[in-house]
Design an enzyme around this catalytic site. Structure first.
Site, mmCIF file in Angstrom:
data_model
loop_
_atom_site.group_PDB
_atom_site.id
_atom_site.type_symbol
_atom_site.label_atom_id
_atom_site.label_comp_id
_atom_site.label_asym_id
_atom_site.label_seq_id
_atom_site.Cartn_x
_atom_site.Cartn_y
_atom_site.Cartn_z
ATOM 1 C CG HIS A 23 -2.149 -1.132 0.962
ATOM 2 N ND1 HIS A 23 -3.159 -0.578 0.147
ATOM 3 C CD2 HIS A 23 -2.606 -2.013 1.885
ATOM 4 C CE1 HIS A 23 -3.869 -1.607 0.688
ATOM 5 N NE2 HIS A 23 -3.470 -2.027 1.350
ATOM 6 C CG ASP A 42 -1.954 -3.972 5.114
ATOM 7 O OD1 ASP A 42 -0.970 -3.074 5.016
ATOM 8 O OD2 ASP A 42 -3.172 -3.159 4.329
ATOM 9 C CD GLU A 43 -4.929 -6.098 1.595
ATOM 10 O OE1 GLU A 43 -5.109 -4.743 1.143
ATOM 11 O OE2 GLU A 43 -6.290 -6.449 1.591
ATOM 12 C CB VAL A 44 3.483 -6.723 0.470
ATOM 13 C CG1 VAL A 44 4.447 -6.703 0.046
ATOM 14 C CG2 VAL A 44 3.824 -6.649 2.225
#
Length: 474
Positions: free
Chosen positions: A92, A148-150
């Site tokens: 992100h 997160d959400e790499v």
């Protein structure tokens, strides 16, 4: 069992990467947050932070100034709200990597979401961002470093070469960068503990996590925003993280922004069920494992997404969630406190405005957005697609040629003009209410996304109808 004994910290997340509130509005809602049971804030600044030097280009047009950040921190302290800054340092990263000056630090050249962990400049960039944020948050006990959400991790050219070595994996690559960022925080700011979102860690083997050294550096925040949260699996995950050496864990529920990228009105029942299931999880899990819960309030799914529910729209849901966590359920006592704090005589989970107007800061925005979302837009759609006189005698074919049977006009025109009148009354009021809370770009974006499409369709219909019967358009 009182929620205060289950979650020592009850943290309201303010996602500032979309529709960031003006400081004047925060001064109105911070006392409300405290009265409802919050004792901390997770401030996700993103491009609203007043970066300096080479990082100045990260600032949004209406980014807070240093004095405004200090004012926010002062207001938070004044109302007993501890501030935890949040800074994305891996995934992100769009607000950083979208800029040409930093585009070479992308993991995958096409996508500005993930930072390349192999570049020494990547860690230097993140370190500089951390230090600038901490300079304005001296004494902060925690700093959330995201992670997160790499997405696309391991898909860059440097990563592909690195992964060819047998001992390397995407998991070890992730842990390596997480460890490097957390070590920087610990070294430069020894009284500050890094927090990380847990999703990249969930499926990693216990041994790998334990050997990485990451459990000694960070505290994971276990997030799950579903109404049907799997309580047993959360208990297993808590036990796994404790076994790996993480001394403290956090939970993360949601009070808005988790049920649809384009959600305009908050489904309170969904979010209440989410809180109640987290209460079940903490009661069933290892004693004392979860020291706090973050009530996330996402404003965009990512930097390029549309706006989710505006903060004032979701305040009743936040009130219900906080009080439920505080009391251990949405009890009569919790309900009475919510009603008192919101200034409403009766509370209906499906319609906050049905029994009467609320009086909390921004309640006018909730009422107006509800009118738009539940009534005006659907009325326009009903007229255009459901009125048999429009579909049968004033179709796109007829409208293009500006022809209509005169007998059909009374079946269309009064409703169209009535709707236009309702929009004409509401729009200036809505724009004024939004402007009091938000900056001009957020007001413009929300109106363009949620008002203008329906209004323009209605105006176009009325214009075509007037021309078809030889009258000047509206």
């Amino acid at each position: 069992m009182a929620g205060s004994s289950l979650f020592q910290m009850r943290v309201v997340h303010l996602d500032l990467k979309g529709a960031p509130p003006k400081v004047s509005y925060l001064s109105e809602v911070f006392p409300l947050f405290r009265a409802l049971g919050a004792n901390a804030l997770l401030m996700e600044y993103e491009d609203m932070f007043p970066y300096e030097g080479r990082l100045k280009l990260l600032r949004a047009q209406h980014a807070y100034s240093p004095s405004e950040v200090r004012a926010i921190l002062h207001l938070a302290r004044q109302h007993g709200l501890e501030v935890i800054p949040l800074l994305q340092t891996f995934g992100h990263m769009e607000f950083v990597l979208k800029h040409g000056a930093f585009a070479h630090l992308r993991e995958v050249a096409l996508f500005p979401s993930t930072l390349n962990p192999h570049e020494p400049e990547s860690l230097a960039l993140v370190g500089a961002m951390v230090d600038q944020v901490m300079e304005l948050h001296q004494g902060a006990r925690w700093l959330h470093i995201g992670c997160d959400e790499v997405y696309y991790l391991g898909e860059g050219e440097a990563s592909k070469q690195w992964l060819q070595q047998e001992q390397n994996s995407a998991a070890t690559l992730c842990l390596s960068h997480m460890r490097a960022v957390a070590s920087h925080v610990r070294a430069r700011h020894p009284d500050t503990t890094p927090l990380v979102w847990d999703d990249m860690l969930r499926d990693m083997p216990e041994g790998l996590l334990e050997e990485s050294g990451v459990p000694q550096l960070v505290e994971p925040v276990l997030w799950d925003y579903r109404a049907d949260l799997d309580v047993p699996s959360k208990v297993v995950l808590m036990e796994k993280f404790r076994a790996c050496g993480f001394p403290r864990l956090w939970a993360a529920s949601a009070f808005k922004g988790a049920t649809g990228a384009h959600q305009a009105l908050t489904p309170a029942e969904h979010h209440l069920r989410n809180q109640l299931q987290w209460l079940e999880a903490v009661q069933a899990g290892p004693a004392g494992a979860l020291q706090g819960i973050v009530l996330t309030g996402w404003q965009r799914y990512d930097h390029f997404a549309v706006l989710c529910e505006l903060l004032p729209v979701a305040i009743p849901t936040l009130a219900i969630c906080l009080q439920s966590l505080l009391h251990g359920s949405f009890s009569e006592e919790a309900k009475a406190t919510v009603q008192s704090c919101l200034g409403v005589s009766s509370l209906d989970l499906t319609d906050f405005t049905r029994e009467g107007a609320c009086s909390f800061p921004g309640s006018d925005i909730l009422a107006l957005v509800t009118q738009v979302g539940l009534h005006l837009r659907s009325s326009v759609e009903a007229l255009l697609d459901g009125n048999r006189y429009v579909t049968g005698w004033f179709s796109p074919y007829h409208r293009k040629r500006k022809v209509i049977h005169p007998v059909m006009v009374p079946h269309i025109q009064p409703e169209a003009l009535s709707l236009l009148g309702r929009w004409a009354t509401l729009l200036p009021e809505l724009e004024a209410a939004l402007t009091r809370v938000f900056y001009p770009d957020a007001v413009e974006e929300w109106l363009e996304e949620n008002v203008h499409p329906s209004l323009q369709k209605l105006q176009s219909l009325a214009q075509d109808l007037s021309q078809a019967i030889g009258q000047p358009g509206p």
